[in-house]
Design an enzyme around this catalytic site. Structure first.
Site, short mmCIF file in Angstrom:
data_model
loop_
_atom_site.label_atom_id
_atom_site.label_comp_id
_atom_site.label_asym_id
_atom_site.label_seq_id
_atom_site.Cartn_x
_atom_site.Cartn_y
_atom_site.Cartn_z
N TYR A 228 -4.17 -2.61 -10.02
CA TYR A 228 -4.03 -2.49 -8.56
C TYR A 228 -3.05 -3.52 -7.99
O TYR A 228 -2.12 -3.18 -7.25
CB TYR A 228 -5.42 -2.61 -7.93
CG TYR A 228 -5.39 -2.64 -6.42
CD1 TYR A 228 -5.17 -1.46 -5.71
CD2 TYR A 228 -5.53 -3.83 -5.72
CE1 TYR A 228 -5.11 -1.48 -4.32
CE2 TYR A 228 -5.46 -3.86 -4.34
CZ TYR A 228 -5.26 -2.68 -3.64
OH TYR A 228 -5.18 -2.70 -2.28
N LYS B 129 0.30 3.32 -2.97
CA LYS B 129 -0.91 4.15 -3.15
C LYS B 129 -0.58 5.64 -3.13
O LYS B 129 -1.33 6.45 -3.66
CB LYS B 129 -1.96 3.79 -2.10
CG LYS B 129 -2.48 2.35 -2.28
CD LYS B 129 -3.34 1.91 -1.10
CE LYS B 129 -3.79 0.45 -1.27
NZ LYS B 129 -4.48 -0.06 -0.06
N VAL C 181 1.27 -3.56 3.87
CA VAL C 181 1.27 -4.86 4.58
C VAL C 181 2.54 -5.67 4.34
O VAL C 181 2.73 -6.71 4.97
CB VAL C 181 0.06 -5.77 4.26
CG1 VAL C 181 -1.18 -5.32 4.99
CG2 VAL C 181 -0.17 -5.94 2.78
N TYR D 238 -4.61 3.86 7.99
CA TYR D 238 -5.97 3.32 8.16
C TYR D 238 -6.54 3.70 9.52
O TYR D 238 -6.37 4.84 9.94
CB TYR D 238 -5.97 1.80 7.92
CG TYR D 238 -5.20 1.46 6.69
CD1 TYR D 238 -5.69 1.81 5.44
CD2 TYR D 238 -3.94 0.89 6.76
CE1 TYR D 238 -4.96 1.57 4.29
CE2 TYR D 238 -3.20 0.65 5.61
CZ TYR D 238 -3.73 0.99 4.39
OH TYR D 238 -3.00 0.77 3.25
N SER E 32 0.79 -1.24 0.00
CA SER E 32 0.00 0.00 0.00
C SER E 32 0.82 1.28 0.00
O SER E 32 0.25 2.36 -0.20
CB SER E 32 -0.94 0.02 1.20
OG SER E 32 -1.97 -0.92 1.00
O1 DON Z 1 -4.98 -5.10 -1.38
C1 DON Z 1 -4.32 -5.51 -0.44
O2 DON Z 1 -4.83 -6.06 0.51
C2 DON Z 1 -2.81 -5.31 -0.51
N1 DON Z 1 -2.35 -5.37 -1.86
C3 DON Z 1 -2.39 -4.00 0.07
C4 DON Z 1 -2.90 -3.76 1.46
C5 DON Z 1 -2.00 -2.97 2.30
O3 DON Z 1 -0.82 -2.87 2.08
C6 DON Z 1 -2.60 -2.44 3.54
N2 DON Z 1 -1.57 -1.86 4.34
N3 DON Z 1 -1.24 -1.81 5.42
#
Ligand code: DON
Length: 306
Positions: free
Chosen positions: A188, A64, A258, A240, A61
């Site tokens: 994405y 993003k 993540v 978040y 993320s």
């Molecule tokens: O869409 C997802 O769940 C992952 N590609 C990215 C989520 C993420 O990195 C949330 N971060 N803390």
């Protein structure tokens, strides 16, 4: 500064086992939780690094921030008709608020918001072209042509990303996705699978610390006002439902992923990247947050005082 990050690295490395590595993307579950890196790039050209700062990891993320910057460049403030600018107060992959708010995600950093941003970047093109544009932008920011997408991670997430597919379909039902769901998710999943080291990530964030100008190249990436706004969104939404606590403890804008990476911006001074794969309950790097908290405290960094 070097002595300070070495000390923080030394003190916190024993705590990398406290977090939990993300396992809902099978490929990410294979990462060694003991990995721990810190890198700092200053706007006046100094670099500091400690631990595994040169090893590439899945930025997830954190990407993003890059896609938001690109989408704002494409459609400007029109983006805000399709994505909000408020903290969500719910998990990064939550679907509940989408029903109440007619398919408009709260902000561009939760999964739903970033999926809309991917739809904006598609703009009638093939996913491959949008993915290429994102990768070229990241390489340009970091001044490093060696940055690549980890296709194993992208495939792993494509095979298991049922929640994201649900979010995308739900928003499509409200008319807030303009392209086919598979195409949008293709963009994405691939930008989430970009692999970068802390050092590369810190370099790529420098423009946000320097009023929109990349001090490495002298290129203006965005106007000062836009850099300020992206920083504001990172501060309020970058972690978040852990964003309030992060602002309380660390006090500088930052975006987490993540994969265990966090990119943080100290306006006027520096860009910092940390990596430790063990996550806290909100899905943000546990030791990475602790490292940034210690660093901000010791260095006296905060957007709330000077
Ligand atoms: O869409 C997802 O769940 C992952 N590609 C990215 C989520 C993420 O990195 C949330 N971060 N803390």
């Amino acid at each position: 500064m070097q002595a300070l990050i070495d000390k923080i690295h030394d003190t916190l490395r024993a705590r990398t086992s406290e977090g939990r590595v993300a396992d809902y993307i099978p490929e990410l579950a294979k990462i060694d939780p003991a990995k721990f890196g810190i890198a700092i790039e200053t706007v006046d050209g100094r670099s500091y690094a400690s631990g595994d700062a040169d090893e590439a990891f899945s930025i997830q993320s954190v990407s993003k921030m890059f896609t938001l910057t690109l989408a704002l460049g494409k459609v400007g403030d029109a983006l805000w008709q399709r994505v909000g600018r408020e903290p969500s107060g719910t998990a990064f992959n939550s679907i509940v608020q989408l029903e109440h708010e007619q398919g408009i995600p709260r902000n561009p950093f939760i999964n739903a918001g970033a999926i809309v941003v991917s739809d904006v970047l598609l703009a009638g093109h093939q996913p491959r072209e949008a993915i290429g544009e994102i990768l070229r932008f990241v390489r340009f920011l970091a001044e490093d042509e060696g940055i690549v997408i980890d296709s194993k991670v992208a495939r792993s997430e494509t095979a298991t990303g049922f929640r994201n597919a649900a979010l995308a379909n739900y928003m499509r039902a409200f008319g807030n996705l303009h392209h086919a769901v598979e195409m949008v998710l293709g963009v994405y999943f691939h930008h989430c699978a970009i692999a970068m080291s802390c050092r590369q990530l810190a370099r790529s964030g420098l423009f946000l610390a320097n009023n929109g100008i990349n001090p490495l190249s002298g290129f203006r990436v965005v106007q000062n006002e836009r850099a300020r706004r992206i920083n504001a969104l990172m501060l309020t939404c970058g972690h978040y439902d852990g964003s309030g606590d992060f602002a309380f403890r660390v006090g500088i804008p930052a975006k987490s992923g993540v994969g265990g990476g966090i990119l943080a911006v100290v306006p006027g001074l520096a860009s910092v990247a940390v990596w430790s794969p063990g996550l806290n309950a909100h899905g943000n790097s546990h030791v990475g947050s602790l490292a940034l908290e210690a660093l901000a405290r010791e260095a006296g960094w905060s957007v709330f005082s000077r």
